[in-house]
Design a protein around this motif. Sequence first.
Motif, PDB file in Angstrom:
ATOM      1  N   ALA A 264       0.913  -1.474  -0.021  1.00  0.00           N
ATOM      2  CA  ALA A 264       0.068  -0.333  -0.110  1.00  0.00           C
ATOM      3  C   ALA A 264       1.161   1.291   0.422  1.00  0.00           C
ATOM      4  O   ALA A 264       1.608   1.552   0.637  1.00  0.00           O
ATOM      5  CB  ALA A 264      -1.291  -0.222   0.874  1.00  0.00           C
ATOM      6  N   THR A 265       0.953   2.071  -1.286  1.00  0.00           N
ATOM      7  CA  THR A 265       2.150   3.043  -1.454  1.00  0.00           C
ATOM      8  C   THR A 265       1.196   3.767  -1.483  1.00  0.00           C
ATOM      9  O   THR A 265      -0.042   4.444  -1.823  1.00  0.00           O
ATOM     10  CB  THR A 265       2.470   3.224  -2.643  1.00  0.00           C
ATOM     11  OG1 THR A 265       3.090   1.515  -2.618  1.00  0.00           O
ATOM     12  CG2 THR A 265       4.060   4.255  -2.682  1.00  0.00           C
TER      13      THR A 265
ATOM     14  N   GLY B  19      -1.812  -3.399  -5.885  1.00  0.00           N
ATOM     15  CA  GLY B  19      -2.614  -4.335  -3.996  1.00  0.00           C
ATOM     16  C   GLY B  19      -2.282  -4.608  -3.580  1.00  0.00           C
ATOM     17  O   GLY B  19      -1.383  -3.847  -2.978  1.00  0.00           O
ATOM     18  N   ALA B  20      -3.140  -5.261  -2.294  1.00  0.00           N
ATOM     19  CA  ALA B  20      -1.951  -5.154  -0.804  1.00  0.00           C
ATOM     20  C   ALA B  20      -3.278  -6.167  -0.918  1.00  0.00           C
ATOM     21  O   ALA B  20      -4.107  -6.570  -0.943  1.00  0.00           O
ATOM     22  CB  ALA B  20      -2.562  -4.022   0.302  1.00  0.00           C
TER      23      ALA B  20
ATOM     24  N   PHE C  70      -7.816 -10.207  -1.098  1.00  0.00           N
ATOM     25  CA  PHE C  70      -7.157  -8.449  -1.802  1.00  0.00           C
ATOM     26  C   PHE C  70      -7.209  -7.151  -1.962  1.00  0.00           C
ATOM     27  O   PHE C  70      -8.517  -7.509  -2.662  1.00  0.00           O
ATOM     28  CB  PHE C  70      -5.598  -9.191  -3.210  1.00  0.00           C
ATOM     29  CG  PHE C  70      -4.612 -10.624  -2.540  1.00  0.00           C
ATOM     30  CD1 PHE C  70      -3.640 -10.069  -2.074  1.00  0.00           C
ATOM     31  CD2 PHE C  70      -4.564 -11.680  -3.117  1.00  0.00           C
ATOM     32  CE1 PHE C  70      -2.254 -11.066  -1.571  1.00  0.00           C
ATOM     33  CE2 PHE C  70      -4.092 -12.903  -2.369  1.00  0.00           C
ATOM     34  CZ  PHE C  70      -3.097 -12.601  -2.053  1.00  0.00           C
ATOM     35  N   VAL C  71      -7.088  -6.418  -2.178  1.00  0.00           N
ATOM     36  CA  VAL C  71      -8.012  -5.875  -2.068  1.00  0.00           C
ATOM     37  C   VAL C  71      -6.542  -4.446  -4.065  1.00  0.00           C
ATOM     38  O   VAL C  71      -5.572  -4.428  -3.045  1.00  0.00           O
ATOM     39  CB  VAL C  71      -7.921  -4.481  -0.945  1.00  0.00           C
ATOM     40  CG1 VAL C  71      -8.458  -3.230  -1.797  1.00  0.00           C
ATOM     41  CG2 VAL C  71      -8.578  -4.883  -0.586  1.00  0.00           C
TER      42      VAL C  71
ATOM     43  N   ARG D 150      -2.292 -13.404 -12.438  1.00  0.00           N
ATOM     44  CA  ARG D 150      -0.791 -13.775 -12.327  1.00  0.00           C
ATOM     45  C   ARG D 150      -0.240 -12.978 -11.728  1.00  0.00           C
ATOM     46  O   ARG D 150       0.592 -14.142 -11.864  1.00  0.00           O
ATOM     47  CB  ARG D 150      -0.952 -12.677 -14.246  1.00  0.00           C
ATOM     48  CG  ARG D 150       0.231 -13.508 -14.648  1.00  0.00           C
ATOM     49  CD  ARG D 150       0.388 -15.550 -14.666  1.00  0.00           C
ATOM     50  NE  ARG D 150       1.849 -15.947 -15.075  1.00  0.00           N
ATOM     51  CZ  ARG D 150       1.384 -16.757 -15.793  1.00  0.00           C
ATOM     52  NH1 ARG D 150       0.723 -17.287 -16.268  1.00  0.00           N
ATOM     53  NH2 ARG D 150       2.606 -17.530 -16.024  1.00  0.00           N
ATOM     54  N   TYR D 151      -0.277 -12.100 -11.775  1.00  0.00           N
ATOM     55  CA  TYR D 151       1.302 -11.704  -9.972  1.00  0.00           C
ATOM     56  C   TYR D 151       0.967 -11.935  -8.779  1.00  0.00           C
ATOM     57  O   TYR D 151       2.219 -12.451  -8.628  1.00  0.00           O
ATOM     58  CB  TYR D 151       0.905  -9.799 -10.371  1.00  0.00           C
ATOM     59  CG  TYR D 151       1.220  -9.373  -8.796  1.00  0.00           C
ATOM     60  CD1 TYR D 151       2.334  -9.160  -8.498  1.00  0.00           C
ATOM     61  CD2 TYR D 151       0.687  -9.331  -8.054  1.00  0.00           C
ATOM     62  CE1 TYR D 151       2.834  -8.494  -7.908  1.00  0.00           C
ATOM     63  CE2 TYR D 151       1.062  -8.419  -6.764  1.00  0.00           C
ATOM     64  CZ  TYR D 151       2.850  -8.670  -6.663  1.00  0.00           C
ATOM     65  OH  TYR D 151       3.495  -7.901  -5.900  1.00  0.00           O
ATOM     66  N   LEU D 152      -0.342 -12.258  -9.173  1.00  0.00           N
ATOM     67  CA  LEU D 152      -1.057 -12.705  -7.017  1.00  0.00           C
ATOM     68  C   LEU D 152      -0.029 -14.506  -7.559  1.00  0.00           C
ATOM     69  O   LEU D 152       0.685 -14.995  -6.696  1.00  0.00           O
ATOM     70  CB  LEU D 152      -1.910 -12.964  -7.314  1.00  0.00           C
ATOM     71  CG  LEU D 152      -2.609 -11.661  -6.286  1.00  0.00           C
ATOM     72  CD1 LEU D 152      -3.362 -11.333  -6.771  1.00  0.00           C
ATOM     73  CD2 LEU D 152      -1.725 -11.426  -5.426  1.00  0.00           C
TER      74      LEU D 152
END
Length: 88
Positions: free
Chosen positions: A19-20, A46-47, A55-56, A79-81
């Motif tokens: 979370a940025t 994503g977080a 995930f959110v 895909r990243y997850l």
Amino acid sequence: MKFHKYQAIGNDYLVIEGATEQLTSSLVRRICDRHFGLGSDGILLGAQASSGRGFVLRIFNPDGSEAEMSGNGIRIFARYLWDSGLVG
């Protein structure tokens, strides 16, 4: 800032980990700029959900606005997850 760049059916997004909070609309525009930034069709932030389950995902357009949804963005985030070993 650690990121990954993915492409799906002609759209490319940057996936930023964690979370940025300092991700402002002007920073999103600068990052997405194809000449002076990293270049992308948007940013996926994503977080893990606060419940610890799921995930959110927040999706930012290259103009700095926040999108409600993006089919390719969701596909890329899934895909990243998978690639990160966060889902099976």
